[in-house]
Design an enzyme around this catalytic site. Structure first.
Site, short mmCIF file in Angstrom:
data_model
loop_
_atom_site.label_atom_id
_atom_site.label_comp_id
_atom_site.label_asym_id
_atom_site.label_seq_id
_atom_site.Cartn_x
_atom_site.Cartn_y
_atom_site.Cartn_z
CG PHE A 1 -1.96 0.99 1.30
CD1 PHE A 1 -3.13 0.84 0.58
CD2 PHE A 1 -1.80 2.14 2.08
CE1 PHE A 1 -4.13 1.80 0.63
CE2 PHE A 1 -2.80 3.10 2.13
CZ PHE A 1 -3.96 2.93 1.41
CG ASP B 1 -0.14 -2.77 6.81
OD1 ASP B 1 -1.28 -3.14 7.14
OD2 ASP B 1 0.11 -1.63 6.38
CE1 TYR C 1 -9.66 3.02 6.91
CE2 TYR C 1 -8.56 3.96 8.82
CZ TYR C 1 -8.58 3.65 7.48
OH TYR C 1 -7.50 3.99 6.68
CE LYS C 2 -8.07 -0.06 5.10
NZ LYS C 2 -6.65 -0.13 4.76
NE ARG D 1 -9.99 -3.07 -2.49
CZ ARG D 1 -9.37 -2.36 -1.55
NH1 ARG D 1 -8.09 -2.54 -1.31
NH2 ARG D 1 -10.01 -1.45 -0.87
C1 LIG Z 1 -5.98 1.08 4.60
C2 LIG Z 1 -4.51 0.92 4.71
C3 LIG Z 1 -3.74 1.92 5.32
C4 LIG Z 1 -4.41 3.19 5.77
O1 LIG Z 1 -3.64 4.11 6.43
P1 LIG Z 1 -4.36 5.39 7.10
O2 LIG Z 1 -3.29 6.08 7.81
O3 LIG Z 1 -5.43 4.86 8.01
O4 LIG Z 1 -4.98 6.18 6.01
C5 LIG Z 1 -2.37 1.69 5.44
N1 LIG Z 1 -1.80 0.54 4.99
C6 LIG Z 1 -2.55 -0.43 4.39
C7 LIG Z 1 -1.89 -1.69 3.90
C8 LIG Z 1 -3.91 -0.26 4.22
O5 LIG Z 1 -4.64 -1.18 3.62
#
Ligand SMILES: *Cc1c(COP(=O)(O)O)cnc(C)c1O
Length: 430
Positions: free
Chosen positions: A151, A228, A253-254, A402
């Site tokens: 990401f 992660d 929040y996921k 997705r």
């Molecule tokens: C959703 C996600 C994030 C989100 O980071 P925020 O700081 O909450 O915006 C980071 N890394 C991964 C792999 C994600 O899927």
């Protein structure tokens, strides 16, 4: 005019898609955790209701219990207990809720998990602490291993830390439709590696990394592993203690449905607590925060990773989903999740492949997380049209749709609705 239904355009497709809805109804009837769907706040009513929500891996839906909990917070802990609530519960909440996540989601013994800041800031703090810790014990550990399919925030944060610490980024380039394999890690780690950073489940392809094998490879050369878990936390067993992972970060929040901007959780294995210093040394991570003394002295244990006043409002929504995950059972959740993704793959092969749609997620169940990405050259406009029909997937560059399937809230019927609409849109384009 022919009376053979096979000659009429569209007839076979309609027949097959009817089967798809029937199959979805069967799967929903057999779903052992179908009852969890009623725990969520409904997605609107009548004309404007969402017909299929396939983005629970970007923003999970709220639970009714959370609605009550936030209301209670305003009336009671905040409204009437006021500042006394810091002593009564809030000071400890990042650690007590962290322990709940540790126990239910991560497979971590108590005292190793906390709730902190946004995922990006959490990644920064813990990766920075790990890189600095490795450099302190051996100044030659100047490379950070990561992959090009991770990401963006993970890659950007690592770039910044490399610049700050004089480290070098060593990139693994995985196959975009699968992900990082242990052999690729073995090929690049050396005694100069400080940290291997990777996602347990890849955000685009849904590839599940073999963390046990990768951790062993990294540890063999004395490197740390930071996992992660944004796309795996709450849908896959993490077993962080058992796999020996050093650090984990994840989004709440996921699949944990904590609400927009809910703060991330962080795990640091107990064996590292005394060695690692995080870079945002605030008063709340101090050994004696209320003494307010001259210099910084980190608290023992996990509290040292807290920086300042924790975001209580964003945190309270997480607890209800953790309870629900425990009630439903992670194994049943994973079984439903696998059935949902398999349903998509079978349907794409049977009905959508003829329109040029391809599955770009792993086909092997054990190597696939809770979403499926499908590819088609018109994906961007298809996604926009789906949104206008109240069907909500995610577009992912360059040509992916997705489909995020949250096992606690997504029904097979919703998936069938989305796939039927995609089929319909593609048939009109021919
Ligand atoms: C959703 C996600 C994030 C989100 O980071 P925020 O700081 O909450 O915006 C980071 N890394 C991964 C792999 C994600 O899927």
């Amino acid at each position: 005019m022919s009376t053979d239904p096979q000659d009429r355009p569209g007839r076979t497709e309609l027949h097959h898609l009817h089967e798809l809805h029937e199959r979805a109804a069967e799967l929903d009837a057999a779903d052992e955790i179908a009852w969890t769907r009623d725990r969520f706040v409904p997605m609107g009513a009548g004309e404007s209701a969402v017909r299929a929500y396939l983005d629970g891996n970007s923003l999970g839906r709220p639970l009714r219990a959370t609605q009550r909990r936030i209301n209670d917070l305003i009336e009671s802990a905040w409204g009437t207990r006021l500042i006394r609530s810091w002593d009564e519960e809030w000071m400890e909440l990042p650690l007590t809720l962290g322990d709940r996540i540790g126990a239910v989601v991560l497979g971590a013994a108590p005292g190793q998990t906390f709730i902190g800041d946004s995922t990006t800031v959490m990644l920064y703090k813990l990766l920075r602490a790990a890189v600095a810790g490795a450099l302190t014990s051996d100044p030659r550990r100047t490379s950070i291993v990561l992959d090009t399919e991770n990401f963006p925030t993970d890659r950007y944060v690592a770039e910044g830390i490399a610049a700050e610490t004089g480290s070098r980024l060593v990139w693994i380039e995985p196959d975009p439709s699968t992900g990082v394999i242990p052999e690729q890690v073995a090929a690049v780690v050396t005694e100069q590696t400080s940290v291997v950073l990777l996602s347990h489940v890849a955000y685009k392809s849904a590839w599940v990394a073999d963390l046990a094998a990768i951790t062993e490879i990294a540890h063999d050369v004395g490197a740390l592993v930071l996992s992660d878990t944004c796309h795996s936390g709450g849908v896959l067993r993490e077993d962080v203690d058992a796999t020996g992972i050093d650090i984990a970060v994840g989004c709440s929040y996921k699949f944990l449905n904590g609400g927009p901007g809910a703060p991330a959780y962080g795990y640091v294995a107990a064996r590292h607590h005394d060695r690692l210093r995080q870079p945002i040394q605030g008063w709340m991570g101090h050994a004696e925060p209320f003494v307010m003394g001259p210099g910084y002295r980190p608290s023992p244990g996990m509290r040292r990773f807290i920086s300042g006043t924790p975001p209580i409002l964003g945190m309270v929504g997480i607890a209800d989903t953790v309870d629900l995950i425990e009630e439903a059972g992670l194994d049943r959740i994973r079984a439903k999740s696998t059935a949902l993704t398999r349903f998509v793959i079978t349907a794409v092969d049977t009905h959508l492949a003829r329109h040029g749609v391809r599955v770009v997620s792993p086909r092997e169940d054990a190597r696939r997380g809770a979403h499926v990405t499908i590819a088609h050259p018109d994906s961007r406009s298809i996604c926009a049209q789906l949104w206008s029909r109240d069907i909500i997937p995610d577009f992912r560059e360059p040509d992916g749709i997705r489909l995020g399937l949250a096992p606690l809230s997504t029904s097979f019927a919703e998936v069938a609705i989305a796939l039927t609409e995609i089929d319909d849109l593609l048939r009109r384009r021919r």
